[in-house]
Design an enzyme around this catalytic site. Structure first.
Site, PDB file in Angstrom:
ATOM      1  N   CYS A  83       0.829  -1.221   0.000  1.00  0.00           N
ATOM      2  CA  CYS A  83       0.000   0.000   0.000  1.00  0.00           C
ATOM      3  C   CYS A  83       0.854   1.257   0.000  1.00  0.00           C
ATOM      4  CB  CYS A  83      -0.948  -0.010   1.188  1.00  0.00           C
ATOM      5  SG  CYS A  83      -2.009  -1.454   1.168  1.00  0.00           S
ATOM      6  N   HIS A 332      -9.396   4.059  -0.939  1.00  0.00           N
ATOM      7  CA  HIS A 332      -8.033   3.530  -0.834  1.00  0.00           C
ATOM      8  C   HIS A 332      -7.736   2.557  -1.974  1.00  0.00           C
ATOM      9  CE1 HIS A 332      -4.295   2.201   0.724  1.00  0.00           C
ATOM     10  NE2 HIS A 332      -4.712   1.272   1.551  1.00  0.00           N
TER      11      HIS A 332
END
Lengths: 384, 130
Positions: A83, A332
């Protein structure tokens, strides 16, 4: 090394974008950034992406996406740090400009997560497959263990966790790019379904599609389009790693990599946490915002829980955190997140953040994180 | 999981084999090429004691597809008397009762099975001590 400026920004809306493919997401963000910079080509492209292979069976994104914007021929490479891929791609682009190897470089991030893959399993590949995922742990589960440690040590409560979500949704309601442009109440968060105790659905960032891109150049060679507005410089860039497995961290509630990356970025920028006026931090789960604000030194260790509750990290508070809505409300798309965070800070420093504007912001920070905190990238930006 | 990979992981997973650093005594699980504390490259294998204490834990409600039928289940970081830490499921109790500080014994169990005619995957799970 040369000073580096961010002279173009572009991003898609984040969300479940059924009509838009991975390549189109990238093209929309990249072309937006080029238009904002007033240029039509770059010397090099870095693409942050966690797992196009896992999500849409597509690897080798460099040439695919360079070709999509008519730039076959330029060097183009995918960068992967789970991420934190977006932050890592930006850092690679920054190195290339700072070193003098290239003058105009595109740093982008993209992720297409809603095309039907088992998202929980793909994300779990960012944990240690042999030691963690094998035993059935999920990403929310890893952060839930971090949360329990923080609660156990500092008395942080489920309500504290929930205030982070309430605050970020309040901010995100003001952001036209946000996936969830609406507020939530404390009661809604506390009554949402359980994902991994003590984390509930509304403590978790969503599954999203999206892309974000920025154009970098030497600070003394800003294209004409950028000259009518304040220039934004990358004043400091720091990256660090910590043990991959949560079990190997002496204190699971302490994000060592974030602290180290921040120390490196602060040292390069010549600023301390007290000078940061606006920050985007990696709130993939509400506990992550609590631990990250502490590791960055924006709040005292152990006080991250009460910061959102007391309004310290809200718009109008002492240190506004996640004015974009954060990962929680803005969305996200994992590889895009690190670049989108930087775009929010650029808008803040340019004075272009509209209803989310932090008055007079001149120094801001973006912190991007991968895995359960094993990778961390911090950038300090400054208006000049 | 392809069988060579499963086979490679047997020492750590089925025998709980860790490494003790010959220079500083630090125990790493599984055994590594380089000590995580002093970077020495000399270590000897060490079989972990089958008990420990919960450092932190969670109860997974939304599970990966292949474990969906087992949810909710508790997962914890457990520290053994050798101060090695490992992540395990805690079973044979109400998952809500699994908390930091809880004492557990490690038992050899089936962890997962991989579809029709797939490998049965074994390893350790924690159960309440005593």
């Amino acid at each position: 090394m040369r000073e580096v400026a961010i002279v173009g920004i572009g991003m898609t809306r984040f969300g479940e974008l059924w009509r838009t493919s991975l390549r189109r997401l990238f093209a929309d963000a990249a072309l937006g950034a080029l238009a904002d910079a007033g240029v039509d080509r770059v010397d090099s492209i870095w693409i942050g992406n966690m797992s196009a292979g896992g999500f849409v069976d597509q690897e080798h994104l460099g040439p695919l996406l360079a070709g999509e914007i008519g730039m076959s021929g330029v060097p183009a490479t995918r960068v992967e740090s789970a991420c934190a891929s977006g932050g890592a791609a930006l850092r690679a682009a920054w190195f290339e400009v700072a070193s003098g190897a290239a003058d105009l470089v595109l740093a982008a991030g993209v992720e297409k997560m809603t095309d039907g893959a088992d998202v929980t399993s793909v994300l779990a590949t960012a944990a240690d497959q042999e030691l963690e995922a094998y035993h059935g742990i999920t990403f929310p589960g890893l952060y839930a263990m971090i949360a329990r440690s923080h609660m156990d040590r500092f008395g942080t409560t489920e309500e504290d966790l929930s205030w982070v979500s309430v605050k970020n949704h309040r901010h995100g309601a003001l952001n036209p790019h946000a996936q969830f442009r609406r507020e939530v109440t404390l009661e809604q968060v506390l009554r949402s379904s359980m994902v991994a105790e003590p984390l509930r659905l509304l403590h978790c960032s969503p599954v999203s599609d999206g892309a974000a891109a920025v154009v970098l150049c030497p600070a003394d060679r800003v294209p004409r389009a950028g000259k009518s507005r304040p220039a934004v410089r990358i004043a400091g860039s720091g990256m660090a790693t910590a043990s991959m497995a949560l079990a190997d961290r002496a204190d699971p509630a302490h994000l060592d990599a974030v602290k180290l990356a921040a120390e490196r970025a602060y040292a390069m920028a010549g600023v301390g946490p007290g000078q940061i006026q606006v920050a985007e931090v990696h709130d993939c789960f509400s506990i992550a915002e609590i631990c990250c604000t502490e590791a960055l030194g924006l709040v005292e260790t152990g006080h991250g829980g009460r910061a959102a509750r007391e309004g310290i990290t809200s718009l109008g508070g002492r240190i506004p955190v996640n004015t974009s809505g954060g990962l929680k409300s803005k969305g996200h798309p994992v590889g895009a997140t690190g670049v989108a965070q930087v775009i929010e800070i650029v808008e803040q420093l340019r004075g272009e953040a509209g209803d989310r504007q932090v008055p007079g912001a001149a120094v801001g920070l973006a912190q991007n994180m991968g895995g359960s905190g094993a990778s961390a990238v911090v950038h300090v930006l400054r208006r000049v | 999981m392809p069988s060579p990979r499963y086979w490679r992981e047997v020492p750590a997973r089925l025998r709980l084999e860790a490494g003790r650093c010959a220079a500083c005594g630090k125990v790493d699980y599984p055994r590594r090429a380089v000590c995580s504390a002093c970077r020495s490259r000399e270590s000897e294998p060490l079989r972990l004691t089958c008990r420990g204490r919960v450092v932190t834990s969670t109860v997974v409600h939304v599970a990966p597809a292949e474990l969906a039928m087992e949810a909710p289940y508790a997962v914890a970081v457990v520290e053994t008397p050798e101060q090695a830490r490992l992540m395990l499921q805690i079973v044979d109790c109400d998952p809500r009762d699994v908390r930091p500080g809880m004492e557990v014994e490690l038992e050899f169990r089936r962890i997962r099975s991989e579809g029709r005619a797939g490998i049965l995957c074994y390893g350790y799970k924690g159960v309440p001590a005593g």
